[in-house]
Design an enzyme around this catalytic site. Structure first.
Site, PDB file in Angstrom:
ATOM      1  N   ASP A  63       0.839  -1.200   0.000  1.00 42.12           N
ATOM      2  CA  ASP A  63       0.000   0.000   0.000  1.00 42.12           C
ATOM      3  C   ASP A  63       0.875   1.252   0.000  1.00 42.12           C
ATOM      4  OD1 ASP A  63      -2.343   1.642   0.228  1.00 42.12           O
ATOM      5  OD2 ASP A  63      -3.327   0.024   1.306  1.00 42.12           O
ATOM      6  N   HIS A  71       1.875   3.238  -3.282  1.00 47.05           N
ATOM      7  CA  HIS A  71       1.115   4.361  -3.852  1.00 47.05           C
ATOM      8  C   HIS A  71       1.770   5.690  -3.474  1.00 47.05           C
ATOM      9  CE1 HIS A  71      -2.173   1.923  -5.335  1.00 47.05           C
ATOM     10  NE2 HIS A  71      -2.341   1.381  -4.155  1.00 47.05           N
ATOM     11  N   HIS A 124      -9.090  -4.029   6.762  1.00 47.71           N
ATOM     12  CA  HIS A 124      -8.054  -3.156   6.199  1.00 47.71           C
ATOM     13  C   HIS A 124      -8.611  -1.738   6.188  1.00 47.71           C
ATOM     14  CE1 HIS A 124      -4.865  -2.048   3.150  1.00 47.71           C
ATOM     15  NE2 HIS A 124      -5.795  -1.168   2.813  1.00 47.71           N
ATOM     16  N   HIS A 134      -8.217   2.688   6.001  1.00 52.50           N
ATOM     17  CA  HIS A 134      -7.501   3.904   5.593  1.00 52.50           C
ATOM     18  C   HIS A 134      -7.942   5.058   6.482  1.00 52.50           C
ATOM     19  CE1 HIS A 134      -5.157   2.868   1.956  1.00 52.50           C
ATOM     20  NE2 HIS A 134      -6.002   1.848   1.910  1.00 52.50           N
ATOM     21  N   TYR A 151     -11.749   5.929  -3.880  1.00 53.97           N
ATOM     22  CA  TYR A 151     -10.624   4.995  -3.747  1.00 53.97           C
ATOM     23  C   TYR A 151      -9.352   5.743  -3.367  1.00 53.97           C
ATOM     24  CZ  TYR A 151      -8.292   0.600  -5.170  1.00 53.97           C
ATOM     25  OH  TYR A 151      -7.606  -0.586  -5.209  1.00 53.97           O
TER      26      TYR A 151
END
Length: 345
Positions: A15, A18, A195, A197, A286
C-alpha cells in the site's frame, strides 16, 4: 489477562507503494523487511500498489520489478512470510506462479465489493499452490451489509481462509465496521480481516471496532505509509492492542525502530489528513486515486477537491483511473464556459 491473538499484516511495502509512486528500491525493501522480521511480524505484503502485474502507464510504472522486490524481502526473512495482492484483471495466474517462485507464501485476491465471482480461479490456484489464501472485498462502504455477506460467502466457497472488509476509501465509521464484521462473523466459518484507511481519521478507531467485533486479521502500515492519508499505523496499533489485552506476537520496540529508523527516512512526505484526502473519505473515493488526482488538477488548473467530489458522485472504483482525467477535463471546460463574459449588446 490476554484476550486472544490478533494477526497484524503489514502493508508498508505494498500500500505504501502508492505514496512512493511505486519507486521502492531494493535497499528500502531489504531494510524494511529485516525490521519487520526482527519484530516478528508474521506476514507482510510486497507488490505494486495495485497488486501483481500493476506496473503500467495507467496505474504507475514500478522503479524495480516487483518479483525482484519479493525475492529481496524473502531472502532476509527468517520468521516473516511474504504476502502478495492480486486483482483479477490486473494480475494473472502466471503472475501468481511467478510470485510463489520468488518467495510468496500468501495471496490476497482483491475484487470490488460486488465482484467476488471474478476471483474464483485465482483463489483456487492459491490453495493449489499451498498459499495462505485470502479474499479481499474492496470499497466495502459501497454496498449494503447483505451484499457484503453474499460476496464474502462466495469467497469462502472458493476456498478463501480469511475474508477481509476493506475500507479502501477510508469512508467507514466505527459503528459501520462493527456492523459489517459482526455480520460476517455470524454468517461465515472462515476468519475475518479488516483493512483501514485514515482519510476521516478513523483508521485506528475502525481497527479497534473490527477486533472487538471478532476480526482476527488486521492490516497496518509503518508510519501509516499508504494510499490517501495512509493506513492504520502498525506500530501504534501494536501498542493499542497490547494495552487492550490482545496478543499480537510483535515486539513493540523493534516495530517502532523499523518505523522510525527505516521507513521514516525514505517517506516522500508525512502521512497526514489534508483537504484532498479528507474529501476522499467524505465522498468515498478509492484512496489510491489521490496522487493521480493531484496531477490532473495541476494539469487542468482546477481544484482537486472538485474532481474527488465528482468521482464520488459517479461511484468510481479502482481500475477507473482514466476517469480522473476525463472528469478534470470536463470540470475545466465547464469552468471556462462559466467564467466567459457575455458579449456587450
Amino acid at each position: 489477562m490476554t484476550k486472544r491473538s490478533v494477526e497484524i499484516l503489514d502493508v508498508t511495502l505494498r500500500d505504501g507503494s502508492h505514496s512512493m509512486k511505486h519507486a521502492f528500491t531494493k535497499e528500502q525493501v531489504r531494510e524494511t523487511a529485516k525490521g519487520l522480521d526482527k519484530a516478528k511480524v508474521n506476514y507482510f505484503e510486497v507488490s505494486h500498489g495495485d497488486g501483481l502485474g500493476g506496473s503500467s502507464l495507467q496505474y504507475g510504472l514500478s522503479l524495480v520489478d516487483e518479483l525482484e522486490l519479493i525475492e529481496v524481502a524473502a531472502s532476509v526473512c527468517e520468521y516473516s512470510k511474504i504476502s502478495v495482492l492480486l486483482l483479477p484483471g490486473i494480475g494473472t495466474k502466471n503472475d501468481l506462479n511467478d510470485a510463489v517462485k520468488a518467495g510468496a507464501k500468501m495471496v490476497r485476491v482483491a475484487t470490488h465489493i460486488t465482484e467476488a465471482d471474478v476471483a474464483k480461479q485465482h483463489i483456487e490456484l492459491g490453495r493449489e499452490l499451498g498459499l495462505k489464501t485470502v479474499g479481499f472485498l474492496m470499497m466495502a462502504h459501497m454496498a449494503p451489509v447483505e451484499k457484503l455477506v453474499e460476496q464474502a460467502k462466495l469467497f469462502e466457497s472458493y476456498g478463501a481462509e480469511v475474508v477481509y472488509v476493506t475500507d479502501s476509501a477510508g469512508a467507514l465509521l466505527p459503528h459501520e465496521v462493527t456492523e459489517r464484521i459482526t455480520a460476517l462473523k455470524n454468517e461465515l466459518s472462515c476468519e475475518i480481516g479488516f483493512h483501514g484507511h485514515n482519510n476521516l481519521s478513523m483508521a485506528m478507531a475502525n481497527t479497534v471496532a473490527a477486533v472487538q467485533a471478532g476480526a482476527t486479521y488486521i492490516d497496518g502500515s509503518l508510519r501509516a505509509l499508504g494510499a490517501g492519508s495512509g493506513n492504520t499505523q502498525t506500530e501504534v496499533m501494536v501498542a493499542v492492542l497490547e494495552k487492550m489485552g490482545y496478543n499480537t506476537g510483535i515486539d513493540l520496540y523493534s516495530i517502532i525502530d523499523v518505523a522510525n529508523d527505516v521507513v521514516a527516512q525514505y517517506m516522500p512526505r508525512p502521512q497526514e489528513i489534508n483537504g484532498s484526502s479528507l474529501i476522499m473519505g467524505y465522498s468515498g473515493v478509492y484512496s489510491s486515486f489521490l496522487l493521480h488526482t493531484e496531477k490532473a488538477a495541476k494539469r487542468f488548473g482546477i481544484d482537486e477537491r472538485d474532481i474527488l467530489i465528482e468521482l464520488g458522485r459517479m461511484q468510481a472504483v479502482g481500475g477507473q483511473e482514466d476517469l480522473i482525467y476525463e472528469v478534470a477535463a470536463k470540470i475545466a471546460h465547464n469552468s471556462s464556459n462559466t467564467h466567459t463574459e457575455a458579449p456587450i449588446s
